[in-house]
Design a protein around this motif. Structure first.
Motif, mmCIF file in Angstrom:
data_model
loop_
_atom_site.group_PDB
_atom_site.id
_atom_site.type_symbol
_atom_site.label_atom_id
_atom_site.label_comp_id
_atom_site.label_asym_id
_atom_site.label_seq_id
_atom_site.Cartn_x
_atom_site.Cartn_y
_atom_site.Cartn_z
ATOM 1 N N ILE A 44 10.946 -2.506 -1.383
ATOM 2 C CA ILE A 44 10.544 -2.134 -2.671
ATOM 3 C C ILE A 44 11.575 -2.043 -3.572
ATOM 4 O O ILE A 44 11.664 -2.752 -4.768
ATOM 5 C CB ILE A 44 9.918 -0.750 -2.597
ATOM 6 N N ASN A 45 12.679 -1.504 -3.169
ATOM 7 C CA ASN A 45 13.946 -1.347 -3.861
ATOM 8 C C ASN A 45 14.366 -2.821 -4.481
ATOM 9 O O ASN A 45 14.851 -2.932 -5.771
ATOM 10 C CB ASN A 45 15.283 -0.637 -3.273
ATOM 11 N N ALA B 104 1.415 -1.774 1.462
ATOM 12 C CA ALA B 104 2.262 -0.718 1.244
ATOM 13 C C ALA B 104 3.603 -1.135 0.276
ATOM 14 O O ALA B 104 3.863 -0.356 -0.621
ATOM 15 C CB ALA B 104 2.903 0.001 2.427
ATOM 16 N N VAL B 105 3.978 -2.415 0.283
ATOM 17 C CA VAL B 105 5.162 -2.576 -0.532
ATOM 18 C C VAL B 105 4.553 -2.730 -1.858
ATOM 19 O O VAL B 105 5.156 -2.515 -2.783
ATOM 20 C CB VAL B 105 5.864 -3.881 0.192
ATOM 21 N N GLN C 277 4.052 1.420 -8.225
ATOM 22 C CA GLN C 277 4.216 2.843 -8.452
ATOM 23 C C GLN C 277 5.576 2.917 -9.140
ATOM 24 O O GLN C 277 5.831 3.905 -10.144
ATOM 25 C CB GLN C 277 4.408 3.670 -7.159
ATOM 26 N N ALA C 278 6.445 2.230 -8.914
ATOM 27 C CA ALA C 278 7.868 2.025 -9.387
ATOM 28 C C ALA C 278 7.816 1.420 -10.666
ATOM 29 O O ALA C 278 9.017 1.194 -11.412
ATOM 30 C CB ALA C 278 8.796 1.444 -8.503
ATOM 31 N N GLU D 19 1.844 -1.473 -3.340
ATOM 32 C CA GLU D 19 1.600 -0.249 -3.944
ATOM 33 C C GLU D 19 2.862 0.512 -4.099
ATOM 34 O O GLU D 19 2.937 0.866 -5.345
ATOM 35 C CB GLU D 19 0.716 0.478 -2.928
ATOM 36 N N GLY D 20 3.833 0.288 -3.396
ATOM 37 C CA GLY D 20 5.024 1.095 -3.940
ATOM 38 C C GLY D 20 5.776 0.342 -5.238
ATOM 39 O O GLY D 20 6.259 1.300 -5.945
ATOM 40 N N GLN E 265 10.882 1.036 2.046
ATOM 41 C CA GLN E 265 11.414 1.440 0.737
ATOM 42 C C GLN E 265 12.219 0.502 0.472
ATOM 43 O O GLN E 265 12.653 0.167 -0.863
ATOM 44 C CB GLN E 265 11.815 3.105 0.909
ATOM 45 N N ILE F 142 9.508 3.427 7.313
ATOM 46 C CA ILE F 142 9.276 3.995 6.081
ATOM 47 C C ILE F 142 10.589 3.358 5.232
ATOM 48 O O ILE F 142 10.602 2.920 3.931
ATOM 49 C CB ILE F 142 9.122 5.279 5.843
#
Length: 313
Positions: A237-238, A261-262, A268-269, A264-265, A234, A230
Motif C-alpha cells: 500500500i505504501n 485488502a490493498v 483509505q490512504a 481498500e488500504g 502495508q 499484514i
C-alpha cells in the motif's frame, strides 16, 4: 478465485504407484497401435504448446486445469493412474510442483523437469529464500523456448519416425513465439515509464518484468504456500500511494483477498486505485479459448496490463 488441492500426499502417491507397478501394469508402453504416444504435462503452459508441436503423434494430457495452483497441488489416485499409463511426463520443476516432488524423485518414471534444462545463468533467484530459483520461467518467452525445446527433443527420441515433422512443427511454433515476444515488448514499452509498475497477488511475474522492463511487486512470495502478512500488505500500500500506481491485478489461480485488502488500504490512504483485471499466472484459461493457449494467455496479460496502466492517459 478458484484454488484446488487434492488430498493424497506425495508419499502416499509414490506408494500407490509402486503398488500399481507390482500388480503387473506396465509404466509406459511406447507407441500405441495408431503410432501415437501418451504424454502427461503438469501445467498447461507445457501441455498446450507440446500438443501443438507434437500434433497427432502424441496424446497430451494436462494434469492441472484452469484455476489450479501448482504450488499446493497434491496428487490424486487418478493422477497416479495417469502417470502409470504415460509414456513420458513433463513438469516445470524448480520447486513449482512442490507437492509432487516425492512422486517424481522416489518412483521410477520417465519424467523430465524442463524448467531445469534452461540456461541456469538466466534464472532469477528468490529474494526471500537464497538458493531457491524463481520457477515462473514461462513468462520469459526466450527461456520458455529453451524449456520446450528440451521437451521436444525427448519426444523425438520416442517418435524417431516422426522426428522431422515434429521439428518442423516446433520451428513454426517458435516463429509464433518470436512474434509474441516482439508484440509484448513493443506494446508494454508504450506505457509511460513511471507507470510501469505491476502489482499482483503473488510474485509470479519477475521474468515478465525483466523481459518487458516493468517493475513487479508480488504481495506474497514466489510460492502461494505461505500467507501474505499484514506487513506485506502495508508495504505494498505504501509503495502504491508513493508511486501513484493506477491499478493492481488479481490472478486466476490465487485468492483475491490480499489484492482487495490493498485496494481498500490505498483508498483509505487517499489514493484511488482500480482493479486492473484478472491475469493468468500459474494457470491458463479454459481449453478451447484464446486464454487456454500459451500464446493467447500471454497476449491477454499484455493487453490487460497495458489497458489498465494507461487508462488515465
Amino acid at each position: 478465485m478458484k484454488k484446488h488441492t487434492l488430498g493424497l500426499t506425495a508419499v502416499s502417491a509414490a506408494v500407490l504407484l509402486s503398488a500399481c507397478n507390482d500388480s503387473g501394469n506396465e509404466t509406459g508402453g511406447g507407441e500405441s497401435t495408431d503410432g501415437s504416444i501418451d504424454v502427461v504435462a503438469t501445467i498447461a503452459q507445457i501441455g498446450e504448446p507440446l500438443s501443438v508441436i507434437a500434433g497427432d503423434f502424441a496424446n497430451v494430457e494436462t494434469l492441472m486445469g484452469p484455476g489450479v495452483d501448482p504450488h499446493i497441488y497434491e496428487a490424486s489416485q487418478g493422477d497416479i493412474r495417469l502417470f502409470q499409463q504415460a509414456d513420458i511426463i513433463f513438469y516445470n520443476g524448480l520447486h513449482l510442483e512442490a507437492q509432487l516432488s516425492d512422486v517424481f524423485n522416489s518412483v521410477e518414471t520417465n519424467a523430465h523437469a524442463i524448467g531445469e534444462k534452461v540456461d541456469a545463468g538466466s534464472l532469477l533467484e528468490d529474494e526471500e529464500d537464497a538458493g531457491m530459483d524463481d520457477p515462473h520461467i514461462w513468462f520469459d518467452v526466450v527461456l520458455w523456448e529453451q524449456a520446450l525445446d528440451a521437451a521436444v527433443e525427448e519426444l523425438k527420441v520416442l517418435l524417431p519416425d516422426h522426428a522431422d515433422e515434429i521439428e518442423e512443427n516446433k520451428q513454426a511454433y517458435f516463429a509464433e513465439l518470436e512474434e509474441l515476444h516482439m508484440y509484448a515488448v513493443d506494446t508494454l514499452a508504450q506505457i509511460p515509464e513511471e507507470q510501469r509498475i505491476l502489482v499482483t497477488a503473488h510474485d509470479a511475474f519477475q521474468y515478465f518484468g525483466e523481459m518487458n522492463n516493468i517493475d513487479v511487486m508480488g504481495i506474497q512470495g514466489l510460492s502461494t504456500e505461505s500467507e501474505a502478512g499484514i506487513s506485506d500488505i502495508q508495504s505494498t500500500i505504501n509503495t502504491i500511494v508513493e508511486k501513484e500506481v493506477p491499478a493492481v491485478f488479481v490472478e486466476s489461480s490465487v485468492n483475491d483477498s490480499t489484492i482487495q485488502a490493498v485496494i481498500e488500504g490505498a483508498n483509505q490512504a487517499g489514493h484511488s486505485i482500480e482493479l486492473g483485471g484478472e491475469l493468468y499466472s500459474d494457470a491458463m484459461g479454459d481449453a478451447g479459448t484464446e486464454e487456454g493457449t500459451y500464446i493467447g494467455m500471454y497476449r491477454h496479460n499484455v493487453d490487460t496490463i497495458y489497458s489498465a496502466l494507461t487508462a488515465s492517459e
